[in-house]
Design an enzyme around this catalytic site. Structure first.
Site, PDB file in Angstrom:
ATOM      1  N   LYS A  39      56.632  80.588 111.029  1.00  0.00           N
ATOM      2  CA  LYS A  39      57.555  79.755 110.238  1.00  0.00           C
ATOM      3  C   LYS A  39      58.727  80.576 109.692  1.00  0.00           C
ATOM      4  O   LYS A  39      59.870  80.161 109.787  1.00  0.00           O
ATOM      5  CB  LYS A  39      56.840  79.137 109.018  1.00  0.00           C
ATOM      6  CG  LYS A  39      55.708  78.210 109.315  1.00  0.00           C
ATOM      7  CD  LYS A  39      55.194  77.568 108.033  1.00  0.00           C
ATOM      8  CE  LYS A  39      54.684  78.562 106.998  1.00  0.00           C
ATOM      9  NZ  LYS A  39      53.370  79.152 107.285  1.00  0.00           N
ATOM     10  N   ARG A  56      52.543  72.001 101.017  1.00  0.00           N
ATOM     11  CA  ARG A  56      51.302  72.455 101.668  1.00  0.00           C
ATOM     12  C   ARG A  56      50.109  71.593 101.314  1.00  0.00           C
ATOM     13  O   ARG A  56      48.990  71.891 101.749  1.00  0.00           O
ATOM     14  CB  ARG A  56      50.957  73.869 101.218  1.00  0.00           C
ATOM     15  CG  ARG A  56      51.810  74.883 101.861  1.00  0.00           C
ATOM     16  CD  ARG A  56      51.223  76.243 101.606  1.00  0.00           C
ATOM     17  NE  ARG A  56      52.284  77.184 101.788  1.00  0.00           N
ATOM     18  CZ  ARG A  56      52.119  78.403 102.263  1.00  0.00           C
ATOM     19  NH1 ARG A  56      50.945  78.853 102.553  1.00  0.00           N
ATOM     20  NH2 ARG A  56      53.139  79.186 102.426  1.00  0.00           N
ATOM     21  N   ARG A  69      50.624  92.649 110.676  1.00  0.00           N
ATOM     22  CA  ARG A  69      51.976  92.347 110.177  1.00  0.00           C
ATOM     23  C   ARG A  69      52.467  93.385 109.162  1.00  0.00           C
ATOM     24  O   ARG A  69      51.721  93.833 108.297  1.00  0.00           O
ATOM     25  CB  ARG A  69      51.954  90.958 109.524  1.00  0.00           C
ATOM     26  CG  ARG A  69      53.280  90.591 108.903  1.00  0.00           C
ATOM     27  CD  ARG A  69      53.453  89.119 108.773  1.00  0.00           C
ATOM     28  NE  ARG A  69      52.681  88.535 107.680  1.00  0.00           N
ATOM     29  CZ  ARG A  69      52.786  87.247 107.326  1.00  0.00           C
ATOM     30  NH1 ARG A  69      53.574  86.443 107.999  1.00  0.00           N
ATOM     31  NH2 ARG A  69      52.071  86.777 106.333  1.00  0.00           N
ATOM     32  N   ARG A  82      51.493  93.132 103.294  1.00  0.00           N
ATOM     33  CA  ARG A  82      51.328  92.253 102.134  1.00  0.00           C
ATOM     34  C   ARG A  82      49.879  92.275 101.666  1.00  0.00           C
ATOM     35  O   ARG A  82      48.958  92.332 102.489  1.00  0.00           O
ATOM     36  CB  ARG A  82      51.703  90.816 102.521  1.00  0.00           C
ATOM     37  CG  ARG A  82      53.134  90.490 102.206  1.00  0.00           C
ATOM     38  CD  ARG A  82      53.564  89.185 102.777  1.00  0.00           C
ATOM     39  NE  ARG A  82      52.617  88.095 102.612  1.00  0.00           N
ATOM     40  CZ  ARG A  82      52.842  86.864 103.053  1.00  0.00           C
ATOM     41  NH1 ARG A  82      53.966  86.581 103.682  1.00  0.00           N
ATOM     42  NH2 ARG A  82      51.950  85.919 102.865  1.00  0.00           N
ATOM     43  N   ARG A 126      42.915  82.300 103.648  1.00  0.00           N
ATOM     44  CA  ARG A 126      44.178  81.554 103.816  1.00  0.00           C
ATOM     45  C   ARG A 126      44.094  80.577 104.980  1.00  0.00           C
ATOM     46  O   ARG A 126      44.593  79.454 104.894  1.00  0.00           O
ATOM     47  CB  ARG A 126      45.338  82.532 104.022  1.00  0.00           C
ATOM     48  CG  ARG A 126      45.782  83.159 102.712  1.00  0.00           C
ATOM     49  CD  ARG A 126      46.503  84.462 102.930  1.00  0.00           C
ATOM     50  NE  ARG A 126      47.756  84.296 103.617  1.00  0.00           N
ATOM     51  CZ  ARG A 126      48.287  85.212 104.433  1.00  0.00           C
ATOM     52  NH1 ARG A 126      47.638  86.352 104.670  1.00  0.00           N
ATOM     53  NH2 ARG A 126      49.439  84.995 104.994  1.00  0.00           N
TER      54      ARG A 126
HETATM   55  P1  ADP Z   1      51.859  82.534 104.528  1.00  0.00           P
HETATM   56  O1  ADP Z   1      52.450  81.271 105.108  1.00  0.00           O
HETATM   57  O2  ADP Z   1      51.852  83.660 105.505  1.00  0.00           O
HETATM   58  O3  ADP Z   1      50.554  82.341 103.819  1.00  0.00           O
HETATM   59  P2  ADP Z   1      53.712  82.482 102.264  1.00  0.00           P
HETATM   60  O4  ADP Z   1      54.614  83.572 101.867  1.00  0.00           O
HETATM   61  O5  ADP Z   1      54.347  81.194 102.689  1.00  0.00           O
HETATM   62  O6  ADP Z   1      52.836  83.103 103.411  1.00  0.00           O
HETATM   63  O7  ADP Z   1      52.690  82.158 101.058  1.00  0.00           O
HETATM   64  C1  ADP Z   1      51.956  83.163 100.428  1.00  0.00           C
HETATM   65  C2  ADP Z   1      51.126  82.582  99.277  1.00  0.00           C
HETATM   66  O8  ADP Z   1      52.013  81.986  98.309  1.00  0.00           O
HETATM   67  C3  ADP Z   1      50.162  81.466  99.644  1.00  0.00           C
HETATM   68  O9  ADP Z   1      48.938  81.960 100.127  1.00  0.00           O
HETATM   69  C4  ADP Z   1      50.011  80.770  98.272  1.00  0.00           C
HETATM   70  O10 ADP Z   1      49.182  81.492  97.407  1.00  0.00           O
HETATM   71  C5  ADP Z   1      51.417  80.834  97.717  1.00  0.00           C
HETATM   72  N1  ADP Z   1      52.190  79.638  98.108  1.00  0.00           N
HETATM   73  C6  ADP Z   1      53.314  79.606  98.898  1.00  0.00           C
HETATM   74  N2  ADP Z   1      53.756  78.350  99.060  1.00  0.00           N
HETATM   75  C7  ADP Z   1      52.903  77.549  98.359  1.00  0.00           C
HETATM   76  C8  ADP Z   1      52.787  76.140  98.146  1.00  0.00           C
HETATM   77  N3  ADP Z   1      53.663  75.278  98.697  1.00  0.00           N
HETATM   78  N4  ADP Z   1      51.775  75.679  97.373  1.00  0.00           N
HETATM   79  C9  ADP Z   1      50.909  76.510  96.811  1.00  0.00           C
HETATM   80  N5  ADP Z   1      50.905  77.835  96.983  1.00  0.00           N
HETATM   81  C10 ADP Z   1      51.904  78.363  97.740  1.00  0.00           C
END
Ligand code: ADP
Length: 213
Positions: free
Chosen positions: A13, A86, A125, A158, A169
């Site tokens: 993404k 999400r 990553r 990360r 996750r």
């Molecule tokens: P990835 O898609 O690789 O998990 P992101 O950077 O998009 O990485 O998200 C990392 C973390 O940030 C998620 O595991 C969650 O804890 C938090 N997060 C990001 N976007 C949301 C969301 N829309 N709702 C709730 N938590 C979120």
């Protein structure tokens, strides 16, 4: 036009948002990046988000929705939503927030990637501390070890890319985010794209065609 990208962690993404932003002048709205910026700036929101993020679980809907609502006051079109919504509650909240601003999501892209590929991508990553671009220890090595090709920033793993967190996750994604695919299918907004084996550039071409950009 507003586009949402839905895909498991590691589905690409972020990389795709960056390509679309550069080529078509979209702005990427990544809730993960917004949370991480808040964490580095030690804001109240950042402190709250951190306890969830380090465990690999979602930040509560009300906290996330409020942060997005604030963001949409300054910009609400030409956006690529990356990692938000999400959950179904977030999806409903976003529909409402956009309609209050006379805006909408035009396309929802589901990037479908097999779990074995996701695991392999996430466990290798590396992310630039400065520009957040992703590299991979084996598949997309930087020219100089642990240094970003673009801005010389330090490449880091990360905290939530550790194996036990990755499993959590992916489970959370399957349980809480995959129901969104049907939600948007019913709204006739869904575009399904196979994100398994292709390079990011091939994937990008396929998506641009699918969206008729
Ligand atoms: P990835 O898609 O690789 O998990 P992101 O950077 O998009 O990485 O998200 C990392 C973390 O940030 C998620 O595991 C969650 O804890 C938090 N997060 C990001 N976007 C949301 C969301 N829309 N709702 C709730 N938590 C979120």
């Amino acid at each position: 036009m507003n586009i949402l990208l839905i895909g498991a962690p590691g589905s690409g993404k972020g990389t795709e948002s960056e390509l679309l932003s550069k080529e078509y002048n979209f702005t990427q709205l990544s809730t993960g990046d917004l949370f991480r910026t808040n964490i580095s700036n030690k804001t109240k929101l950042g402190l709250k988000a951190q306890e969830y993020m380090t465990k690999g679980i979602y930040v509560p809907d009300d906290v996330t929705n409020d942060m997005v609502k604030d963001y949409l006051q300054t910009k609400n079109s030409g956006l690529i939503f990356d990692g938000y919504p999400r959950t179904l509650d977030q999806a409903k909240a976003l529909d409402q927030m956009l309609s209050d601003l006379n805006q909408k999501l035009d396309y929802v892209v589901h990037i479908d990637v097999k779990e074995s590929v996701l695991l392999q991508r996430l466990s290798g990553r590396l992310v630039c501390e400065v520009c957040k671009r992703s590299f991979h220890k084996i598949n997309r090595k930087p020219k100089v070890e642990n240094v970003c090709d673009f801005d010389g920033g330090k490449l880091i793993t990360r905290e939530d890319d550790q194996e036990d967190k990755i499993k959590v996750r992916l489970k959370v994604y399957n349980e809480q985010t995959s129901p969104l695919i049907n939600y948007y299918r019913e709204q006739n907004k869904l575009v399904e794209v196979d994100g398994n084996v292709k390079s990011a550039i091939d994937f990008h071409k396929e998506l641009v065609e699918a969206l008729k950009l």
